[in-house]
Design an enzyme around this catalytic site. Structure first.
Site: not given
Length: 394
Positions: A73, A326
């Site tokens: 990320t 996520c």
């Protein structure tokens, strides 16, 4: 009972050799790699060894093109925001796709609030971006194209090499999210013609919480973090040296064992695909089997909710997923599956099954036996399901 892990796209156990390398590094009490004395130089040497191994895994010409980060990320945020802000004097238009990871989507949303314009391209029924649509979307204001290498829910691989050729002709920066591909498939940044490639260590059985960003030499990009001059002045802050050493060892093993790993993963997924209709009826395969990661299979079970199936499997010590980790906790149907044209009902009935190096054929059959019982139970309660006429209801 030992858990059967069929959710490797979310978490891979570290290989024993990786653990050993990290334990050895912990016991060595390595110093700060930025320190100028002998102890710091020893630590810096270990850091650069990991960088060289990672560069080899990606086909990078210069190890300095690898910047270590905390995760995939962060690498994605750095690539997109850093490239956009550093090149906004040339234009403020970015091209992406409708099936990107949330790290891409939310980075672009942040940039949109700062005046950048984003064109998000649809995918075809097979889940792939049409390179000609990328070419049509490019304008004089385009400074960045970001298309993922493989999808984190369906496993479908995008035509990155073809897109790369188009983007390079226009002298535009090209980023790809390869978090779920690295160490699984051979990746060569020269062949793909990418300027930026995001990755994470845990995909190829390294430690979680460590990732990296390939930045082609000469690419104009701002750092996300300001401070010291670590990572060749690309990412300030002391490096997670122990984690990076683990990543480096995992990279070495991925290079050495890639062919045998591919064979193992393919054999397990092929077995799952072959045997699935012997246990379950009325399902949709959402993975493009011609162009996909060898360890991922995304299916939608009709008339029932995937989350219920996942929870019941968990009670039987079998781990699968319903969408990207996520995105877990969101009640919305997967944006990836809706982009493929699935109805909300079918999208909500999805399972993401991802096999790993530690799985066996017995794991596949155990999973299918349990899955059959769960699906039969849930469909018996579903007002939408009509059992075949030859089925006796009790």
């Amino acid at each position: 009972m030992t858990m059967i892990n069929l959710d490797h796209i979310s978490a891979n156990p570290m290989l024993p050799e990786v653990k050993e390398a990290m334990i050895e590094a912990i016991q060595a009490d390595l110093h700060n790699p930025s320190s100028q004395h002998k102890a710091g130089e020893e630590a810096a040497e270990r850091l650069e060894q990991a960088r060289e191994a990672t560069a080899s895994l990606l086909g990078a010409k210069d190890p300095k093109e690898i910047v270590f980060t905390s995760c995939g990320t962060e690498s994605i945020n750095h690539a997109i925001k850093g490239a956009a802000l550093a090149n906004q004097d040339k234009g403020k238009h970015i091209v992406t796709s409708n099936i990107e990871h949330n790290a891409v989507i939310r980075s672009l949303k942040r940039l949109s609030s700062q005046g950048f314009k984003v064109t998000s391209l649809p995918v075809d029924e097979a889940g792939r971006v049409d390179p000609s649509e990328v070419e049509k979307a490019i304008t004089e204001e385009t400074i960045l194209v970001s298309i993922m290498h493989s999808n984190n829910e369906t496993g479908t691989i995008q035509p990155i090499e073809e897109i790369g050729k188009i983007v390079k002709k226009r002298n535009i920066l090209f980023h790809t999210d390869a978090v779920d591909s690295i160490g699984i498939l051979p990746l060569d940044v020269q062949r793909l013609q990418v300027d930026l490639l995001s990755f994470a260590s845990n995909t190829f059985s390294g430690p979680a919480g460590v990732g990296g960003l390939y930045i082609r030499k000469g690419t104009k990009i701002f750092p996300l973090l300001d401070g010291g001059v670590q990572e060749n002045n690309k990412r300030a802050g002391r490096e997670n040296l122990i984690g990076i050493i683990g990543l480096g060892k995992a990279a070495e093993l991925a290079i050495r064992d890639m062919d045998s790993r591919l064979e193992h993963l393919n054999s397990l997924r092929n077995l799952l695909i072959k045997e699935l209709p012997n246990f379950i009826d009325e399902y949709i395969v959402n993975t493009n089997l011609e162009h996909s990661l060898p360890y991922v299979l995304n299916i939608s079970l009709k008339y029932i909710e995937g989350e219920s199936v996942m929870l019941m499997l968990s009670e039987e010590d079998i781990a699968v997923a319903t969408k990207s980790a996520c995105a877990t906790g969101s009640l919305r149907a997967s944006h990836v599956l809706l982009s493929l044209g699935l109805s909300h009902a079918d999208a909500q009935g999805t399972l993401v099954i991802s096999v790993g190096l530690n799985n066996t054929k017995d794991d596949i059959y155990s999973f299918l036996e349990v899955l059959k019982n769960i699906v039969d139970t849930l469909r018996a309660m579903s007002p939408l399901y009509k059992a075949p006429k030859d089925t006796v209801q009790t």
